[in-house]
Write an enzyme that holds these catalytic residues in place. Structure first.
Site, PDB file in Angstrom:
ATOM      1  NE  ARG A 120      13.991  -4.248   6.559  1.00  0.00           N
ATOM      2  CZ  ARG A 120      13.317  -3.630   5.569  1.00  0.00           C
ATOM      3  NH1 ARG A 120      13.853  -3.541   4.375  1.00  0.00           N
ATOM      4  NH2 ARG A 120      12.130  -3.118   5.781  1.00  0.00           N
ATOM      5  CB  CYS A 157      16.032   6.038   9.601  1.00  0.00           C
ATOM      6  SG  CYS A 157      17.237   5.905   8.287  1.00  0.00           S
ATOM      7  CG  HIS A 177      12.634   2.574  12.263  1.00  0.00           C
ATOM      8  ND1 HIS A 177      12.002   1.383  12.504  1.00  0.00           N
ATOM      9  CD2 HIS A 177      12.959   2.553  10.940  1.00  0.00           C
ATOM     10  CE1 HIS A 177      11.950   0.672  11.377  1.00  0.00           C
ATOM     11  NE2 HIS A 177      12.522   1.362  10.414  1.00  0.00           N
ATOM     12  CB  CYS A 195      14.835   0.821   4.774  1.00  0.00           C
ATOM     13  SG  CYS A 195      14.052  -0.041   6.124  1.00  0.00           S
TER      14      CYS A 195
END
Lengths: 140, 104, 286
Positions: free
Chosen positions: C243, C200, C204, C247
């Site tokens: 989500r 992640c 991000h 992802c």
């Protein structure tokens, strides 16, 4: 046990400890420079720059080998799912490998099984490696 | 009174009025199939016309290429705060209605 | 060369135990410091984007990129989730067959409480997200569970978020077990997975506002405040857990199950990171 399948190095299967790391580095460097099928030495032993799966897929293309390889690939897929690190394309490869087997295209089946097994082996390695490495990405 | 399917915002800006409309509508093309394999009947807005003081300020032909809950925005010359817009829509099924919006 | 078929099955996993023991210090239950993590994440983003006020991070990528912000602001004039909030309100206020309703399951009648979720529920020994609480409420009152990812649960969650807008997120970590769940979520966030070998954080944290094909990943700070989200790509409203799965599939990793322990812990970690920021759900995103 089908003697026709031999795998490259025990070290290849074990991807978590420090010793395995440096073998992997040597392997990857050699393969990067010379491609597949190249001989190199590591800690006194001779190896080839072939993944164990590639070696297995190159064995004699017959029903017994194809079935064995598919079984191994499925087993390793189950292992990687057990640690929650499966890859999405693996299932499709196993399906295609099965289809090829049923159609009698043993070579194709073995190659697909080999790829599927490679995925799973990499996923398991990923799992081990991430335990130690994740912390390095945290901003502080 | 039943709530209409149009949500409209109209704002007077100098000589112009900026209008934004969102229609709550499924815009079914008639080609989609439901779980049992049956085609869902076509139900979509065919025309949406907006008029001010009896004059048409925007005419649209929507149809099956417009997706669910269509959003339209346009500007017309004229309009004043407090005045009303008439928005009339028709559907392929024959249904139609007129809704109003105040210019702010 | 030995024939090592036998290694294929279990032996490689035998190493698992020894390796997990060797966790690096600073990221063990004893040494993890959630508040320090939160401040560190804020500093990271403030250094990276010095012009962006902290409060704006609830708007995700639109806090960082003016081009897409312009488009988003126009969309927000007529938010695509508007109808879902209306429907969510109706669903929320409709009583169950036994006469009770959602208001009976939540503090303050379920209004204005979004900022307290996810919460560590000691009696259950686990993290409870808002959607989990919604379904637990249903089951406690003889109703069937709703699907976790979209549809009615998203609409109810959207309504509850909407009533909580501008409330400040305040996720609590009351004890060591909760802390362990937080640590688990933190590990998940920073762990690479999938064939593309990405975490992640790759997109991000380090990769925030770095073009990945035609998209700009949003920052991890304030990442979850706007959920559930109307995603243009979906054409409908979906939950955070939905989500997550998407992802994970994007990096070619077999997705973890919605509302599984791993993903609830991840949501716990992510929401804690947004403590101090306000609820602004439901949101609209590309």
């Amino acid at each position: 046990m089908k003697k026709t399948i031999s795998l490259v190095a025990a070290l290849m299967m074990v991807s978590g400890g420090v010793a395995a790391q440096s073998f992997d580095d040597a392997f990857n460097a050699q393969r990067g420079m010379y491609g597949k099928g190249h001989s190199f030495t590591f800690e006194g032993q001779t190896y080839t720059t072939d993944h164990p799966e590639e070696v297995a897929a190159a064995a004699e293309a017959n029903a017994a080998n194809a079935e064995a390889l598919l079984a191994d690939a499925k087993a390793m897929y189950a292992d990687v799912l057990a640690v929650d690190f499966g890859w999405t394309l693996t299932k499709g490869l196993l399906k295609s490998a099965n289809k090829a087997l049923e159609a009698g295209d043993f070579r194709k089946s073995m190659q697909l099984s080999a790829r599927a097994q490679y995925h799973s082996r990499m996923g398991i390695a990923q799992y081990h490696q991430s335990q130690q490495e994740w912390i390095m990405a945290v901003p502080n | 009174m039943a709530k209409g399917i149009l949500r409209a915002k109209a704002k007077a800006k100098g000589d112009n009025t900026v209008v934004k409309i969102m229609a709550k509508h499924a815009m079914e093309t008639g080609n989609r199939k439901d779980k049992s394999g049956q085609k869902i009947p076509a139900k979509f807005i065919q025309t949406l016309n907006v008029s001010y003081n009896g004059k048409t300020v925007m005419e649209t032909n929507l149809g099956t290429a417009i997706s669910k809950n269509p959003y339209l925005a346009f500007t017309f010359v004229g309009g004043a705060k407090g005045d009303e817009l008439q928005m009339t829509w028709t559907e392929n099924t024959g249904a139609s209605a007129t809704e109003t919006a105040k210019i702010k | 060369m030995k024939i090592i078929k036998s290694l294929l099955a279990g032996a490689s996993l035998a190493l698992v135990a020894s390796i997990t023991q060797a966790a690096t210090s600073g990221n063990t239950l004893a040494s993890v410091d959630p508040e320090a993590d939160r401040i560190a994440l804020q500093s990271f983003f403030q250094k990276r984007f010095p012009q962006v006020p902290l409060d704006d991070y609830v708007n995700g990528i639109y806090a960082l990129d003016s081009g897409s912000r312009e488009q988003w602001e126009e969309i927000e004039e007529f938010p695509p989730y508007e109808f879902d909030v209306e429907e969510g309100e109706v669903l929320f206020n409709t009583a169950f067959a036994n006469g009770k309703s959602y208001a009976d399951c939540f503090a303050n009648g379920g209004v204005g409480i979004r900022q307290n979720f996810p919460r560590w529920e000691d009696s259950q020994g686990k993290v409870v997200t808002l959607e989990l609480a919604i379904n637990q409420c249903r089951e406690a009152n003889g109703e069937k569970k709703l699907g976790w990812k979209k549809g009615k649960i998203a609409q109810i969650s959207a309504y509850m978020a909407y009533t909580s807008r501008d409330n400040v997120f305040d996720v609590q970590i009351p004890n060591d077990e909760a802390k362990a769940a937080y640590l688990d979520g933190k590990q998940s966030f920073y762990t690479r997975r999938g064939q593309l070998n990405m975490s992640c954080a790759n997109c991000h944290v380090a990769g925030s506002k770095v073009l990945i094909r035609a998209d700009l990943p949003g920052p991890a700070l304030g990442h979850v405040t706007h959920f559930p989200v109307f995603r243009s790509k979906w054409g409908n409203l979906g939950t955070l857990q939905r989500r997550y799965g998407g992802c994970q599939k994007n990096v070619r990793g077999v997705p973890q199950k919605a509302q599984s322990e791993k993903l609830r812990n991840l949501e716990f970690f992510q929401t804690y990171m947004s403590n101090g920021l306000v609820v602004n759900g439901p949101g609209a995103r590309k």
